[in-house]
Design a protein around this motif. Sequence first.
Motif, mmCIF file in Angstrom:
data_model
loop_
_atom_site.group_PDB
_atom_site.id
_atom_site.type_symbol
_atom_site.label_atom_id
_atom_site.label_comp_id
_atom_site.label_asym_id
_atom_site.label_seq_id
_atom_site.Cartn_x
_atom_site.Cartn_y
_atom_site.Cartn_z
ATOM 1 N N ILE A 280 0.857 -1.177 0.000
ATOM 2 C CA ILE A 280 0.000 0.000 0.000
ATOM 3 C C ILE A 280 0.895 1.230 0.000
ATOM 4 N N SER A 281 0.765 2.059 -1.020
ATOM 5 C CA SER A 281 1.589 3.275 -1.158
ATOM 6 C C SER A 281 3.076 2.943 -1.100
ATOM 7 N N GLY A 282 3.449 1.826 -1.704
ATOM 8 C CA GLY A 282 4.855 1.444 -1.776
ATOM 9 C C GLY A 282 5.391 0.767 -0.534
ATOM 10 N N GLU A 283 4.567 0.576 0.493
ATOM 11 C CA GLU A 283 5.010 -0.049 1.732
ATOM 12 C C GLU A 283 4.296 -1.384 1.952
ATOM 13 N N GLU A 284 5.033 -2.334 2.526
ATOM 14 C CA GLU A 284 4.438 -3.617 2.873
ATOM 15 C C GLU A 284 3.665 -3.476 4.183
ATOM 16 N N MET A 285 2.435 -3.937 4.172
ATOM 17 C CA MET A 285 1.591 -3.812 5.355
ATOM 18 C C MET A 285 0.746 -5.073 5.518
ATOM 19 N N LYS A 286 0.359 -5.331 6.766
ATOM 20 C CA LYS A 286 -0.532 -6.445 7.070
ATOM 21 C C LYS A 286 -1.860 -5.959 7.646
ATOM 22 N N ARG A 287 -2.103 -4.676 7.528
ATOM 23 C CA ARG A 287 -3.349 -4.078 8.009
ATOM 24 C C ARG A 287 -3.952 -3.260 6.882
ATOM 25 N N LEU A 288 -5.192 -3.568 6.561
ATOM 26 C CA LEU A 288 -5.833 -2.974 5.386
ATOM 27 C C LEU A 288 -7.083 -2.197 5.786
ATOM 28 N N ASP A 289 -7.173 -0.963 5.334
ATOM 29 C CA ASP A 289 -8.366 -0.144 5.544
ATOM 30 C C ASP A 289 -9.387 -0.504 4.461
ATOM 31 N N SER A 290 -10.609 -0.822 4.875
ATOM 32 C CA SER A 290 -11.638 -1.282 3.932
ATOM 33 C C SER A 290 -11.982 -0.244 2.876
ATOM 34 N N VAL A 291 -11.695 1.023 3.144
ATOM 35 C CA VAL A 291 -12.029 2.050 2.166
ATOM 36 C C VAL A 291 -11.289 1.825 0.855
ATOM 37 N N LEU A 292 -10.131 1.166 0.914
ATOM 38 C CA LEU A 292 -9.358 0.896 -0.298
ATOM 39 C C LEU A 292 -9.953 -0.221 -1.141
ATOM 40 N N LEU A 293 -10.971 -0.899 -0.611
ATOM 41 C CA LEU A 293 -11.611 -2.004 -1.338
ATOM 42 C C LEU A 293 -12.856 -1.555 -2.082
ATOM 43 N N LEU A 294 -13.234 -0.287 -1.908
ATOM 44 C CA LEU A 294 -14.523 0.184 -2.422
ATOM 45 C C LEU A 294 -14.369 1.195 -3.546
ATOM 46 N N VAL A 295 -15.375 1.214 -4.405
ATOM 47 C CA VAL A 295 -15.476 2.202 -5.479
ATOM 48 C C VAL A 295 -16.788 2.954 -5.277
ATOM 49 N N ASN A 296 -16.704 4.229 -4.972
ATOM 50 C CA ASN A 296 -17.921 5.026 -4.802
ATOM 51 C C ASN A 296 -18.738 5.018 -6.086
ATOM 52 N N THR A 297 -20.046 4.825 -5.941
ATOM 53 C CA THR A 297 -20.925 4.723 -7.098
ATOM 54 C C THR A 297 -22.130 5.637 -6.914
ATOM 55 N N ALA A 298 -22.417 6.426 -7.930
ATOM 56 C CA ALA A 298 -23.568 7.327 -7.870
ATOM 57 C C ALA A 298 -24.859 6.516 -7.776
ATOM 58 N N MET A 299 -25.799 7.021 -7.010
ATOM 59 C CA MET A 299 -27.052 6.301 -6.787
ATOM 60 C C MET A 299 -28.240 7.219 -7.044
ATOM 61 N N LEU A 300 -29.191 6.719 -7.835
ATOM 62 C CA LEU A 300 -30.425 7.434 -8.113
ATOM 63 C C LEU A 300 -31.603 6.551 -7.706
ATOM 64 N N SER A 301 -32.759 7.164 -7.562
ATOM 65 C CA SER A 301 -33.936 6.430 -7.107
ATOM 66 C C SER A 301 -34.946 6.278 -8.240
ATOM 67 N N HIS A 302 -35.638 5.145 -8.258
ATOM 68 C CA HIS A 302 -36.729 4.926 -9.201
ATOM 69 C C HIS A 302 -37.656 3.867 -8.621
#
Length: 399
Positions: A280-302
Motif C-alpha cells: 500500500i503506497s509502496g510499503e508492505e503492510m498487514k493491516r488494510l483499511d476497507s475504504v481501499l476495497l470500495l469504489v464510490n458509485t452514484a445512486m439514483l432512485s426509481h
Amino acid sequence: ALSRGVSRGMSYGDISRVRSTMHVVEPQATGPLTRVYVCQVGAAKFQNHCIVNNNAAKKKSKQTTSSKKKAEQTAGVENRVALLFGTINKERVDQNRKKARTSLSTAREDEKMCEVAKVQAVWEPPLQKPTSNGKHYDEARLLSTYCAGEIRNASTSASKKESPTDRAIRVAGWLGMHPLGWMFSYADDGRHEDGDALPVHGRDAVVGAKLQIESMKRRGREEGCKFVTLALDGRIGATEAFQLSDVCVQMVAENVLSPPALDEALKSTRFVELEDPIVISGEEMKRLDSVLLLVNTAMLSHVGLYSGGSNAPIGGNVKRASGALLVKTRKRILAALEQGNEALKELCDFDILLALDMLIGREESEQLCLLVRKYARGQKKGTVLDGHLKLTLQSVLGG
C-alpha cells in the motif's frame, strides 16, 4: 517480507520478484458501472423488515405522545440481507445536457454512453437468522445457496431440491432480470464514529466479493463483474452504493482476504488484519483499511418494474419469514381477477410471483411471468390472462 521467503542472503532482484507476487492495493476511481438506480419501494420494504416489533405499538388504539415516542425508541433493528435483481442498461453519461440540434445532426453525435444498473426487485432470502440479537446479518443464508460452487440447471434441479435462491433466479430470468448486486443493513454507531464514516467494512466487502465471484462464474467475467453493494442504515433507511475494487475480488478469490471473526462486542471490522503482507503506497503492510476495497458509485432512485408499484404496502405482500402470500394479498388478487387486466397490475410484484411459483406448475408460472413482463414494460393492450391461467390462480388462491 520474511513470511514470503525473503532472507538476508537474497539479492535485490530476488527481493523484487518476491514483492511482485504481493497484491498492490490502491484506490480505484471507477468501476464498470457509472451509476445504479435503486428501487425506492424495495428499499423501503427492506428497511421496514429490519425493524422488529414496529407494529406492536399500533395495536393499541389510544396512546399518548410520550408513549408513542417511547415505543419508537424501544423498536429494535434486526439486520438482514437481500439479493438485487434487475438489468444492465446503457444511457448517456450526462443526462441533463441539452444539445442544439440541426438537420445535419445524428442521434448520438458526440454523446458519451455509460452502463448503469437498474434494480427492479429486492428479494430477501427466507428464514434469515441474524446473530448477536440481530446485530449481525445472516450472510450464510444467502452465500450457502447462491455460491453453491456450480450452476444448477433444469436437469439437476429435478433430481436435487431447488433452493429458494435458485428458484428466485429462475423466476427472475423469465422476467428478463438477473442478480446484479446485494444489499445489507447495519445499525451500529461504529460505522459513523468519526468524520470519515464508512458503512461497508471488511466483513461486508468479503461477502460482496464472494457473491460477485459467483456472479462472474454464472454470467462470465465481463458481465458478472457488474455487481453493486448497497449498505442501508436499518434505523433510518439511508442507503449508499458501492462497487468492489478489482483487487478486492482477486484477494478474496485467492483467500488472501478472509472475513474477520464475529464477536459479541461488535468490534469494528473496518481495518482487516492479514496473514500475508500487501503493498500500500509502496510499503508492505498487514493491516488494510476497507475504504481501499470500495469504489464510490452514484445512486439514483426509481420505482422498480416488479416492486408492486409506488402504492405497494410498506410491509410487503408476503410473510417475511417464509415468503408465503398474506391472506389480504390473496383476497386482493382474487378481487382483481374479476376485473380483467387489474390482476396483471397486482401481479407486478416479484415476491407475489415467487409465492405463486410454489403453488402452480412450472409451465403455468413461466407463462404468467411472460405476461407480467409484457404488461410491466408497457405492452398492456392485448396482454390478458387466458381462461386456464385465471382458473388456476383462482383455484390456488382459494377463490
